[in-house]
Scaffold this motif. Structure first.
Motif, PDB file in Angstrom:
ATOM      1  N   ARG A   4       7.902  -9.948  21.331  1.00 22.75           N
ATOM      2  CA  ARG A   4       9.226 -10.129  22.299  1.00 22.75           C
ATOM      3  C   ARG A   4      10.174  -9.088  22.240  1.00 22.75           C
ATOM      4  O   ARG A   4      10.482  -8.501  23.354  1.00 22.75           O
ATOM      5  N   ARG A   5      10.391  -8.699  20.950  1.00 24.99           N
ATOM      6  CA  ARG A   5      11.285  -7.275  20.956  1.00 24.99           C
ATOM      7  C   ARG A   5      10.673  -6.262  21.431  1.00 24.99           C
ATOM      8  O   ARG A   5      11.265  -5.299  22.277  1.00 24.99           O
ATOM      9  N   GLN A   6       9.162  -5.907  21.066  1.00 22.40           N
ATOM     10  CA  GLN A   6       8.601  -4.836  21.894  1.00 22.40           C
ATOM     11  C   GLN A   6       8.513  -4.845  23.226  1.00 22.40           C
ATOM     12  O   GLN A   6       8.756  -3.740  23.941  1.00 22.40           O
ATOM     13  N   LYS A  13      10.464  -2.184  25.893  1.00 18.10           N
ATOM     14  CA  LYS A  13       9.989  -1.505  27.086  1.00 18.10           C
ATOM     15  C   LYS A  13      10.319  -1.722  28.521  1.00 18.10           C
ATOM     16  O   LYS A  13       9.647  -1.222  29.334  1.00 18.10           O
ATOM     17  N   GLY A  14      11.354  -2.675  28.420  1.00 16.57           N
ATOM     18  CA  GLY A  14      11.774  -2.902  29.804  1.00 16.57           C
ATOM     19  C   GLY A  14      11.100  -4.448  30.613  1.00 16.57           C
ATOM     20  O   GLY A  14      11.493  -4.644  31.615  1.00 16.57           O
ATOM     21  N   LEU A  23       3.154   0.039  23.739  1.00 11.37           N
ATOM     22  CA  LEU A  23       4.278  -0.557  22.969  1.00 11.37           C
ATOM     23  C   LEU A  23       4.303   0.192  21.571  1.00 11.37           C
ATOM     24  O   LEU A  23       3.289   0.706  21.173  1.00 11.37           O
ATOM     25  N   ASP A  24       5.303   0.125  20.657  1.00 13.36           N
ATOM     26  CA  ASP A  24       5.440   1.112  19.582  1.00 13.36           C
ATOM     27  C   ASP A  24       4.868   0.304  18.389  1.00 13.36           C
ATOM     28  O   ASP A  24       5.316  -0.544  18.045  1.00 13.36           O
ATOM     29  N   ARG A  25       3.892   0.567  17.676  1.00 13.09           N
ATOM     30  CA  ARG A  25       3.295   0.007  16.495  1.00 13.09           C
ATOM     31  C   ARG A  25       4.265   0.106  15.392  1.00 13.09           C
ATOM     32  O   ARG A  25       4.455  -1.137  14.792  1.00 13.09           O
ATOM     33  N   GLU A  26       4.599   1.243  14.988  1.00 11.91           N
ATOM     34  CA  GLU A  26       5.730   1.081  13.968  1.00 11.91           C
ATOM     35  C   GLU A  26       6.556   0.101  13.819  1.00 11.91           C
ATOM     36  O   GLU A  26       7.276  -0.700  12.833  1.00 11.91           O
TER      37      GLU A  26
END
Length: 125
Positions: free
Chosen positions: A13-15, A19-20, A94-97
């Motif tokens: 959810r946060r990721q 990203k909008g 989306l951002d893995r780290e």
């Protein structure tokens, strides 16, 4: 340590929101087994997402519901565990780290809350 479904959901959810996009809970009264979430990503990309803990399998009705959505041309993802969540995010830019960090952070926060609740219960007894 195996992550709970809600830990993985929180990181996803946060990721998506970062990203909008939107990561909405999906309920459909009278339609058992529908996917847990709808992910609406930038650019109008919509995904029905079924979340499971690592090693868990969907029920027969969940499989059937996902197949019905696929037959209609919908994007459907079955995500079982942290690594599959990370892979799904990477494939969608989306951002893995950040996802790894947020899933771990949320799990630790929930463990602290649950420990505090257990301590409060034992103090009352």
């Amino acid at each position: 340590m195996k992550r709970r479904e809600r830990d993985i959901e929180s990181g996803l959810r946060r990721q998506v929101e970062k990203k909008g996009g939107k990561f909405m809970k999906f309920t459909s009264p009278g339609n058992d087994g529908v996917p847990d979430r709808i992910a609406v990503l930038p650019g109008g990309r919509v995904w029905f997402v079924e979340l499971k803990r690592e090693g868990e399998k969907p029920t027969a009705i969940q499989k059937w519901q996902m197949e019905q959505l696929r037959k209609m041309g919908c994007n459907v993802a079955l995500i079982a565990g942290k690594q599959e969540a990370i892979d799904w995010c990477i494939a969608r830019g989306l951002d893995r780290e950040q996802l790894e960090y947020e899933v771990a952070e949320y799990a630790e926060e929930m463990a602290r809350i649950e420990a505090g609740e257990a301590e409060a219960r034992s103090a009352r007894e």
